[in-house]
Design a protein around this motif. Structure first.
Motif, PDB file in Angstrom:
ATOM      1  N   GLY A  42      13.712   4.883 -43.010  1.00  0.00           N
ATOM      2  CA  GLY A  42      13.399   3.760 -42.116  1.00  0.00           C
ATOM      3  C   GLY A  42      13.998   3.916 -40.723  1.00  0.00           C
ATOM      4  O   GLY A  42      14.375   2.941 -40.097  1.00  0.00           O
ATOM      5  N   PHE A  43      14.072   5.150 -40.229  1.00  0.00           N
ATOM      6  CA  PHE A  43      14.637   5.484 -38.918  1.00  0.00           C
ATOM      7  C   PHE A  43      16.144   5.233 -38.831  1.00  0.00           C
ATOM      8  O   PHE A  43      16.711   5.243 -37.754  1.00  0.00           O
ATOM      9  N   ASP A  44      16.800   5.022 -39.962  1.00  0.00           N
ATOM     10  CA  ASP A  44      18.249   4.833 -39.977  1.00  0.00           C
ATOM     11  C   ASP A  44      18.898   6.130 -40.458  1.00  0.00           C
ATOM     12  O   ASP A  44      19.295   6.259 -41.620  1.00  0.00           O
ATOM     13  N   ASN A  45      18.967   7.109 -39.559  1.00  0.00           N
ATOM     14  CA  ASN A  45      19.522   8.417 -39.898  1.00  0.00           C
ATOM     15  C   ASN A  45      20.107   9.053 -38.641  1.00  0.00           C
ATOM     16  O   ASN A  45      19.922   8.547 -37.530  1.00  0.00           O
ATOM     17  N   ASN A  46      20.841  10.132 -38.815  1.00  0.00           N
ATOM     18  CA  ASN A  46      21.538  10.769 -37.695  1.00  0.00           C
ATOM     19  C   ASN A  46      20.594  11.254 -36.593  1.00  0.00           C
ATOM     20  O   ASN A  46      20.908  11.137 -35.410  1.00  0.00           O
ATOM     21  N   ILE A  47      19.448  11.793 -36.961  1.00  0.00           N
ATOM     22  CA  ILE A  47      18.501  12.306 -35.967  1.00  0.00           C
ATOM     23  C   ILE A  47      17.950  11.169 -35.113  1.00  0.00           C
ATOM     24  O   ILE A  47      17.853  11.279 -33.890  1.00  0.00           O
ATOM     25  N   SER A  48      17.603  10.063 -35.745  1.00  0.00           N
ATOM     26  CA  SER A  48      17.102   8.908 -34.990  1.00  0.00           C
ATOM     27  C   SER A  48      18.174   8.333 -34.071  1.00  0.00           C
ATOM     28  O   SER A  48      17.888   7.959 -32.932  1.00  0.00           O
ATOM     29  N   HIS A  49      19.413   8.279 -34.528  1.00  0.00           N
ATOM     30  CA  HIS A  49      20.501   7.757 -33.702  1.00  0.00           C
ATOM     31  C   HIS A  49      20.776   8.687 -32.516  1.00  0.00           C
ATOM     32  O   HIS A  49      20.978   8.227 -31.395  1.00  0.00           O
ATOM     33  N   LEU A  50      20.759   9.993 -32.775  1.00  0.00           N
ATOM     34  CA  LEU A  50      20.956  10.960 -31.694  1.00  0.00           C
ATOM     35  C   LEU A  50      19.855  10.828 -30.640  1.00  0.00           C
ATOM     36  O   LEU A  50      20.131  10.773 -29.445  1.00  0.00           O
ATOM     37  N   THR A  51      18.610  10.725 -31.099  1.00  0.00           N
ATOM     38  CA  THR A  51      17.478  10.575 -30.185  1.00  0.00           C
ATOM     39  C   THR A  51      17.600   9.294 -29.378  1.00  0.00           C
ATOM     40  O   THR A  51      17.365   9.285 -28.160  1.00  0.00           O
ATOM     41  N   SER A  52      17.989   8.210 -30.020  1.00  0.00           N
ATOM     42  CA  SER A  52      18.170   6.940 -29.324  1.00  0.00           C
ATOM     43  C   SER A  52      19.242   7.057 -28.244  1.00  0.00           C
ATOM     44  O   SER A  52      19.056   6.581 -27.113  1.00  0.00           O
ATOM     45  N   ASN A  53      20.362   7.705 -28.563  1.00  0.00           N
ATOM     46  CA  ASN A  53      21.433   7.866 -27.576  1.00  0.00           C
ATOM     47  C   ASN A  53      20.978   8.684 -26.378  1.00  0.00           C
ATOM     48  O   ASN A  53      21.292   8.352 -25.232  1.00  0.00           O
ATOM     49  N   VAL A  54      20.235   9.752 -26.619  1.00  0.00           N
ATOM     50  CA  VAL A  54      19.747  10.594 -25.525  1.00  0.00           C
ATOM     51  C   VAL A  54      18.771   9.816 -24.645  1.00  0.00           C
ATOM     52  O   VAL A  54      18.876   9.832 -23.416  1.00  0.00           O
ATOM     53  N   LEU A  55      17.832   9.109 -25.261  1.00  0.00           N
ATOM     54  CA  LEU A  55      16.852   8.351 -24.470  1.00  0.00           C
ATOM     55  C   LEU A  55      17.513   7.217 -23.687  1.00  0.00           C
ATOM     56  O   LEU A  55      17.136   6.951 -22.535  1.00  0.00           O
ATOM     57  N   LYS A  56      18.505   6.569 -24.284  1.00  0.00           N
ATOM     58  CA  LYS A  56      19.238   5.525 -23.551  1.00  0.00           C
ATOM     59  C   LYS A  56      19.945   6.121 -22.336  1.00  0.00           C
ATOM     60  O   LYS A  56      19.980   5.521 -21.268  1.00  0.00           O
ATOM     61  N   ARG A  57      20.510   7.309 -22.502  1.00  0.00           N
ATOM     62  CA  ARG A  57      21.184   7.965 -21.372  1.00  0.00           C
ATOM     63  C   ARG A  57      20.188   8.329 -20.279  1.00  0.00           C
ATOM     64  O   ARG A  57      20.458   8.174 -19.101  1.00  0.00           O
ATOM     65  N   PHE A  58      19.017   8.812 -20.669  1.00  0.00           N
ATOM     66  CA  PHE A  58      17.985   9.166 -19.683  1.00  0.00           C
ATOM     67  C   PHE A  58      17.522   7.937 -18.907  1.00  0.00           C
ATOM     68  O   PHE A  58      17.158   8.043 -17.736  1.00  0.00           O
ATOM     69  N   MET A  59      17.515   6.774 -19.536  1.00  0.00           N
ATOM     70  CA  MET A  59      17.071   5.549 -18.861  1.00  0.00           C
ATOM     71  C   MET A  59      18.181   4.866 -18.078  1.00  0.00           C
ATOM     72  O   MET A  59      17.922   3.971 -17.289  1.00  0.00           O
ATOM     73  N   ASP A  60      19.419   5.276 -18.280  1.00  0.00           N
ATOM     74  CA  ASP A  60      20.570   4.675 -17.617  1.00  0.00           C
ATOM     75  C   ASP A  60      20.565   5.043 -16.127  1.00  0.00           C
ATOM     76  O   ASP A  60      20.545   6.219 -15.781  1.00  0.00           O
ATOM     77  N   PRO A  61      20.590   4.054 -15.231  1.00  0.00           N
ATOM     78  CA  PRO A  61      20.567   4.349 -13.796  1.00  0.00           C
ATOM     79  C   PRO A  61      21.912   4.844 -13.253  1.00  0.00           C
ATOM     80  O   PRO A  61      21.995   5.276 -12.106  1.00  0.00           O
ATOM     81  N   ALA A  62      22.958   4.812 -14.073  1.00  0.00           N
ATOM     82  CA  ALA A  62      24.272   5.276 -13.612  1.00  0.00           C
ATOM     83  C   ALA A  62      24.212   6.765 -13.286  1.00  0.00           C
ATOM     84  O   ALA A  62      23.412   7.496 -13.856  1.00  0.00           O
ATOM     85  N   PRO A  63      25.060   7.203 -12.385  1.00  0.00           N
ATOM     86  CA  PRO A  63      25.072   8.627 -12.036  1.00  0.00           C
ATOM     87  C   PRO A  63      25.342   9.499 -13.253  1.00  0.00           C
ATOM     88  O   PRO A  63      25.981   9.074 -14.211  1.00  0.00           O
ATOM     89  N   SER A  64      24.864  10.690 -13.176  1.00  0.00           N
ATOM     90  CA  SER A  64      25.037  11.634 -14.264  1.00  0.00           C
ATOM     91  C   SER A  64      26.512  11.918 -14.510  1.00  0.00           C
ATOM     92  O   SER A  64      27.285  12.107 -13.585  1.00  0.00           O
ATOM     93  N   CYS A  65      26.887  11.990 -15.771  1.00  0.00           N
ATOM     94  CA  CYS A  65      28.266  12.320 -16.129  1.00  0.00           C
ATOM     95  C   CYS A  65      28.506  13.816 -16.030  1.00  0.00           C
ATOM     96  O   CYS A  65      29.628  14.269 -16.174  1.00  0.00           O
ATOM     97  N   CYS A  66      27.457  14.558 -15.792  1.00  0.00           N
ATOM     98  CA  CYS A  66      27.550  16.015 -15.896  1.00  0.00           C
ATOM     99  C   CYS A  66      27.604  16.735 -14.552  1.00  0.00           C
ATOM    100  O   CYS A  66      27.493  17.941 -14.500  1.00  0.00           O
ATOM    101  N   ARG A  67      27.761  16.057 -13.479  1.00  0.00           N
ATOM    102  CA  ARG A  67      27.748  16.709 -12.169  1.00  0.00           C
ATOM    103  C   ARG A  67      28.983  17.548 -11.903  1.00  0.00           C
ATOM    104  O   ARG A  67      28.998  18.351 -11.028  1.00  0.00           O
ATOM    105  N   LYS A  68      30.028  17.351 -12.662  1.00  0.00           N
ATOM    106  CA  LYS A  68      31.257  18.084 -12.429  1.00  0.00           C
ATOM    107  C   LYS A  68      31.409  19.252 -13.401  1.00  0.00           C
ATOM    108  O   LYS A  68      32.488  19.696 -13.687  1.00  0.00           O
ATOM    109  N   GLY A  69      30.293  19.727 -13.943  1.00  0.00           N
ATOM    110  CA  GLY A  69      30.330  20.910 -14.776  1.00  0.00           C
ATOM    111  C   GLY A  69      30.168  20.695 -16.260  1.00  0.00           C
ATOM    112  O   GLY A  69      30.011  21.635 -17.008  1.00  0.00           O
TER     113      GLY A  69
END
Length: 72
Positions: free
Chosen positions: A36-63
């Motif tokens: 029912g979408f309650d698994n590690n892969i679904s949670h990982l995908t949700s976290n990635v998509l939420k980060r992509f939609m987040d307007p905050a600056p990238s956390c990765c600019r410093k390497g």
């Protein structure tokens, strides 16, 4: 013998606000609806998509090229 650090980066964010999400598995999409979408892969995908939609600056600019390793 020296140890080499190896890590799988699923997400790479560029300095110009671009991003790539790559899983490299043909079974990835089939795993999403399992339990029912309650698994590690679904949670990982949700976290990635939420980060992509987040307007905050990238956390990765410093390497740090991996968002998946950061707690959210």
């Amino acid at each position: 013998m020296s140890a080499t650090k190896v890590r799988p980066d699923l997400v790479y964010e560029t300095p110009n606000d671009g991003a790539v999400f790559s899983v490299g598995s043909i079974a990835y999409s089939g795993a999403l609806p399992w339990n029912g979408f309650d698994n590690n892969i679904s949670h990982l995908t949700s976290n990635v998509l939420k980060r992509f939609m987040d307007p905050a600056p990238s956390c990765c600019r410093k390497g740090n090229s991996s968002v998946a390793t950061q707690a959210r």
